[in-house]
Write a protein that holds these residues in place. Structure first.
Motif, PDB file in Angstrom:
ATOM      1  N   ALA A 137      -6.433   0.369  -2.225  1.00 19.03           N
ATOM      2  CA  ALA A 137      -5.879   1.062  -1.091  1.00 19.03           C
ATOM      3  C   ALA A 137      -4.494   1.662  -1.814  1.00 19.03           C
ATOM      4  CB  ALA A 137      -5.469   0.233   0.314  1.00 19.03           C
ATOM      5  N   ARG A 138      -3.751   0.686  -2.493  1.00 15.62           N
ATOM      6  CA  ARG A 138      -2.208   1.316  -2.898  1.00 15.62           C
ATOM      7  C   ARG A 138      -2.705   2.405  -3.996  1.00 15.62           C
ATOM      8  NH1 ARG A 138       1.555  -2.912  -5.828  1.00 15.62           N
ATOM      9  NH2 ARG A 138      -0.285  -2.733  -7.240  1.00 15.62           N
ATOM     10  N   ARG A 175      -8.720  -5.310  -2.185  1.00 10.18           N
ATOM     11  CA  ARG A 175      -8.881  -4.251  -1.295  1.00 10.18           C
ATOM     12  C   ARG A 175      -7.289  -3.377  -1.257  1.00 10.18           C
ATOM     13  NH1 ARG A 175     -11.121  -6.063   3.911  1.00 10.18           N
ATOM     14  NH2 ARG A 175     -10.996  -8.334   3.046  1.00 10.18           N
ATOM     15  N   ILE A 199       0.856  -1.166   0.026  1.00 15.26           N
ATOM     16  CA  ILE A 199       0.105   0.038   0.029  1.00 15.26           C
ATOM     17  C   ILE A 199       0.745   1.255  -0.085  1.00 15.26           C
ATOM     18  CG2 ILE A 199      -1.527   1.358   1.087  1.00 15.26           C
ATOM     19  CD1 ILE A 199      -2.818  -1.200   2.242  1.00 15.26           C
ATOM     20  N   TRP A 228      -5.826   3.872   5.387  1.00 17.70           N
ATOM     21  CA  TRP A 228      -6.436   2.763   4.350  1.00 17.70           C
ATOM     22  C   TRP A 228      -6.708   1.268   4.830  1.00 17.70           C
ATOM     23  CZ3 TRP A 228      -9.789   4.795   0.824  1.00 17.70           C
ATOM     24  CH2 TRP A 228      -9.143   6.143   0.401  1.00 17.70           C
ATOM     25  N   LEU A 229      -5.873   1.112   5.729  1.00 18.48           N
ATOM     26  CA  LEU A 229      -5.621  -0.098   6.361  1.00 18.48           C
ATOM     27  C   LEU A 229      -7.188  -0.280   7.224  1.00 18.48           C
ATOM     28  CD1 LEU A 229      -2.340  -0.887   7.945  1.00 18.48           C
ATOM     29  CD2 LEU A 229      -3.491  -2.254   6.122  1.00 18.48           C
ATOM     30  N   VAL A 236      -3.903   5.617  -1.955  1.00 18.84           N
ATOM     31  CA  VAL A 236      -3.164   6.291  -1.123  1.00 18.84           C
ATOM     32  C   VAL A 236      -2.276   7.781  -1.508  1.00 18.84           C
ATOM     33  CG1 VAL A 236      -0.645   5.078  -1.246  1.00 18.84           C
ATOM     34  CG2 VAL A 236      -1.460   5.665   0.930  1.00 18.84           C
ATOM     35  N   VAL A 268      -1.032   5.160   5.111  1.00 16.66           N
ATOM     36  CA  VAL A 268      -1.341   3.900   4.660  1.00 16.66           C
ATOM     37  C   VAL A 268      -2.300   3.480   5.961  1.00 16.66           C
ATOM     38  CG1 VAL A 268      -0.475   1.534   4.984  1.00 16.66           C
ATOM     39  CG2 VAL A 268       0.932   3.264   3.736  1.00 16.66           C
ATOM     40  N   LYS A 271      -9.902   1.891   6.946  1.00 15.82           N
ATOM     41  CA  LYS A 271     -10.907   2.130   6.007  1.00 15.82           C
ATOM     42  C   LYS A 271     -11.445   0.892   5.182  1.00 15.82           C
ATOM     43  CE  LYS A 271     -11.218   6.045   3.918  1.00 15.82           C
ATOM     44  NZ  LYS A 271     -12.434   6.734   4.383  1.00 15.82           N
ATOM     45  N   PHE A 272     -10.331  -0.139   4.734  1.00 21.27           N
ATOM     46  CA  PHE A 272     -10.708  -1.440   4.089  1.00 21.27           C
ATOM     47  C   PHE A 272     -10.626  -2.711   5.039  1.00 21.27           C
ATOM     48  CE2 PHE A 272      -9.171   0.509  -0.197  1.00 21.27           C
ATOM     49  CZ  PHE A 272     -10.459   1.092  -0.309  1.00 21.27           C
TER      50      PHE A 272
END
Length: 224
Positions: A152-153, A148, A101, A124-125, A156, A121, A127-128
């Motif tokens: 996320a990547r 996912r 990510i 998004w960890l 970001v 990061v 959020k997903f």
């Protein structure tokens, strides 16, 4: 106009010639490129991302000129701020979820540190719902988890648009439905323009604010 595109490119192999010749304009936040395999959808998406250079024409996004052959403009992929998600997700097998990510946050050739999670990061960890998978590697992930991580990547770096190549093709029907919902909600929440490639009619119904039907390298129909 959000997208204003007129591009041409010819591909030549020993067995065939394929000509991509696409003109389209769209203000849609959700644009679907629809059509059979071999229609030129992925090549068009790669040109928008800057991964492939057209022979002639131009690509305008919002108020920016990304490519213009006559003006000798070809903005590099890394400065277009268009997040491209590959069909197979293209996760780095030797990097953990956190490192994958955060890869685009690291300048140069060094991989992100394994035991440090940048705040971008972490967002998004959470959020997903990927915190439990943070230290796992791609071969340890399911198809939905891999998707996912790839998404996320892509997000970001706070891109200006999302370019998604068949994002649900590797998933079973149940997971495909739930991730369609998740992506739809996320796109609406972020208000980020999105172009999605698909040959699946359900994808078109979910995301087709504007549908461009491609066949044999050309736009057959477009409806707003």
């Amino acid at each position: 106009m959000l997208w204003n595109i007129s591009i041409q490119k010819q591909y030549q192999t020993a067995k065939r010639t394929f000509a991509l010749d696409v003109q389209l304009q769209s203000n849609a936040q959700r644009l679907v490129l629809y059509g059979p395999s071999g229609a030129g959808k992925t090549q068009l998406l790669k040109m928008l991302a800057g991964l492939v250079e057209p022979d002639t024409g131009f690509i305008h996004f919002s108020n920016s000129v990304l490519f213009d052959r006559q003006q000798s403009i070809h903005v590099p992929p890394q400065t277009r701020r268009l997040a491209y998600m590959f069909q197979d997700y293209a996760l780095f097998p030797h990097l953990t979820v956190v490192q994958n990510i955060g890869f685009s946050l690291t300048k140069g050739w060094l991989n992100p540190p394994r035991h440090r999670t940048p705040p971008e990061v972490e967002v998004w960890l959470e959020k997903f719902d990927l915190q439990p998978l943070a230290d796992q590697y791609p071969h340890q992930l399911s198809g939905g988890q891999s998707q996912r991580v790839a998404l996320a990547r892509a997000l970001v770096m706070s891109p200006n648009a999302l370019l998604l190549d068949e994002p649900f093709s590797a998933l079973d029907d149940r997971l495909r439905h739930s991730l369609r919902e998740a992506l739809s909600d996320l796109q609406a929440q972020l208000s980020i323009p999105m172009i999605l490639i698909s040959h699946n009619e359900e994808d078109v119904r979910w995301f087709g604010d504007d549908i461009v039907h491609l066949s044999q390298g050309k736009v057959v129909t477009q409806n707003d």
